[in-house]
Design a protein around this motif. Structure first.
Motif, PDB file in Angstrom:
ATOM      1  N   ARG A  45     -39.827 -73.212   1.691  1.00  0.00           N
ATOM      2  CA  ARG A  45     -38.416 -72.834   1.681  1.00  0.00           C
ATOM      3  C   ARG A  45     -37.884 -72.900   3.101  1.00  0.00           C
ATOM      4  NH1 ARG A  45     -39.077 -66.592   0.372  1.00  0.00           N
ATOM      5  NH2 ARG A  45     -40.540 -66.109   2.015  1.00  0.00           N
ATOM      6  N   ALA A  46     -36.598 -73.000   3.227  1.00  0.00           N
ATOM      7  CA  ALA A  46     -35.965 -72.966   4.545  1.00  0.00           C
ATOM      8  C   ALA A  46     -36.000 -71.528   5.045  1.00  0.00           C
ATOM      9  CB  ALA A  46     -34.530 -73.461   4.447  1.00  0.00           C
ATOM     10  N   PRO A  47     -36.473 -71.300   6.272  1.00  0.00           N
ATOM     11  CA  PRO A  47     -36.562 -69.929   6.790  1.00  0.00           C
ATOM     12  C   PRO A  47     -35.182 -69.319   7.021  1.00  0.00           C
ATOM     13  CG  PRO A  47     -37.226 -71.512   8.461  1.00  0.00           C
ATOM     14  CD  PRO A  47     -36.967 -72.291   7.217  1.00  0.00           C
ATOM     15  N   PHE A  48     -35.116 -67.996   6.894  1.00  0.00           N
ATOM     16  CA  PHE A  48     -33.850 -67.294   7.109  1.00  0.00           C
ATOM     17  C   PHE A  48     -34.110 -65.867   7.550  1.00  0.00           C
ATOM     18  CE2 PHE A  48     -34.934 -66.624   2.677  1.00  0.00           C
ATOM     19  CZ  PHE A  48     -34.537 -65.333   2.386  1.00  0.00           C
ATOM     20  N   SER A  49     -33.048 -65.242   8.045  1.00  0.00           N
ATOM     21  CA  SER A  49     -33.111 -63.874   8.541  1.00  0.00           C
ATOM     22  C   SER A  49     -32.022 -63.046   7.876  1.00  0.00           C
ATOM     23  CB  SER A  49     -32.909 -63.876  10.057  1.00  0.00           C
ATOM     24  OG  SER A  49     -32.687 -62.560  10.541  1.00  0.00           O
ATOM     25  N   LEU A  50     -32.362 -61.804   7.556  1.00  0.00           N
ATOM     26  CA  LEU A  50     -31.397 -60.842   7.035  1.00  0.00           C
ATOM     27  C   LEU A  50     -31.365 -59.647   7.975  1.00  0.00           C
ATOM     28  CD1 LEU A  50     -32.536 -60.699   3.287  1.00  0.00           C
ATOM     29  CD2 LEU A  50     -30.757 -62.164   4.286  1.00  0.00           C
ATOM     30  N   VAL A  51     -30.181 -59.084   8.173  1.00  0.00           N
ATOM     31  CA  VAL A  51     -30.047 -57.855   8.955  1.00  0.00           C
ATOM     32  C   VAL A  51     -29.304 -56.838   8.090  1.00  0.00           C
ATOM     33  CG1 VAL A  51     -29.105 -56.762  11.023  1.00  0.00           C
ATOM     34  CG2 VAL A  51     -30.070 -59.070  11.160  1.00  0.00           C
ATOM     35  N   PHE A  52     -29.904 -55.657   7.986  1.00  0.00           N
ATOM     36  CA  PHE A  52     -29.332 -54.557   7.216  1.00  0.00           C
ATOM     37  C   PHE A  52     -28.954 -53.429   8.161  1.00  0.00           C
ATOM     38  CE2 PHE A  52     -32.105 -56.731   4.254  1.00  0.00           C
ATOM     39  CZ  PHE A  52     -31.418 -56.694   3.050  1.00  0.00           C
ATOM     40  N   HIS A  53     -27.906 -52.694   7.809  1.00  0.00           N
ATOM     41  CA  HIS A  53     -27.501 -51.511   8.563  1.00  0.00           C
ATOM     42  C   HIS A  53     -27.708 -50.281   7.697  1.00  0.00           C
ATOM     43  CE1 HIS A  53     -24.791 -48.460  10.300  1.00  0.00           C
ATOM     44  NE2 HIS A  53     -25.178 -49.016  11.432  1.00  0.00           N
ATOM     45  N   ASN A  54     -28.233 -49.238   8.312  1.00  0.00           N
ATOM     46  CA  ASN A  54     -28.390 -47.948   7.661  1.00  0.00           C
ATOM     47  C   ASN A  54     -27.745 -46.914   8.567  1.00  0.00           C
ATOM     48  OD1 ASN A  54     -30.178 -45.296   7.688  1.00  0.00           O
ATOM     49  ND2 ASN A  54     -30.115 -46.087   5.606  1.00  0.00           N
ATOM     50  N   ASP A  55     -26.891 -46.053   8.002  1.00  0.00           N
ATOM     51  CA  ASP A  55     -26.144 -45.113   8.843  1.00  0.00           C
ATOM     52  C   ASP A  55     -26.812 -43.755   9.008  1.00  0.00           C
ATOM     53  OD1 ASP A  55     -25.667 -44.049   6.346  1.00  0.00           O
ATOM     54  OD2 ASP A  55     -23.493 -44.285   6.413  1.00  0.00           O
ATOM     55  N   SER A  56     -28.091 -43.671   8.710  1.00  0.00           N
ATOM     56  CA  SER A  56     -28.832 -42.427   8.900  1.00  0.00           C
ATOM     57  C   SER A  56     -29.188 -42.243  10.376  1.00  0.00           C
ATOM     58  CB  SER A  56     -30.128 -42.455   8.077  1.00  0.00           C
ATOM     59  OG  SER A  56     -30.916 -41.325   8.375  1.00  0.00           O
TER      60      SER A  56
END
Length: 96
Positions: A45-56
């Motif tokens: 698969r084509a590589p990818f990045s995800l970024v998540f935000h958590n407000d804790s």
């Protein structure tokens, strides 16, 4: 099992994923979904990045989280804390 792809997450930007942490549902908002440079022609698969935000105010440890999303269902995602901002922490997942 099908491999996860960037296309599956691209339509979920700014949407909430929830993770069950010891009986508590913790919200992570997908704030970035970007392709990464290809490692070579052998990749499945084509590589990818995800970024998540958590407000804790709590920093959650680097580990695999079972994330739930209304359209994607349950997916296991290895999150690594990468930054802190005024309202919480950013966590990255890299798929290659």
């Amino acid at each position: 099992m099908d491999l996860l792809s960037l296309d599956q997450f691209a339509g979920c930007l700014h949407e909430t994923f929830s993770a069950d942490l010891q009986g508590m549902q913790i919200a992570f908002v997908l704030v970035e979904a970007l392709p990464l440079p290809n490692a070579g022609p052998d990749g499945q698969r084509a590589p990818f990045s995800l970024v998540f935000h958590n407000d804790s105010a709590l920093l959650f440890p680097q580990q695999t989280y079972r994330m739930q999303h209304p359209r994607l269902g349950g997916v296991d995602i290895f999150l690594v804390p990468v930054a802190q901002d005024k309202t919480g922490f950013l966590y990255q997942a890299v798929f290659n």
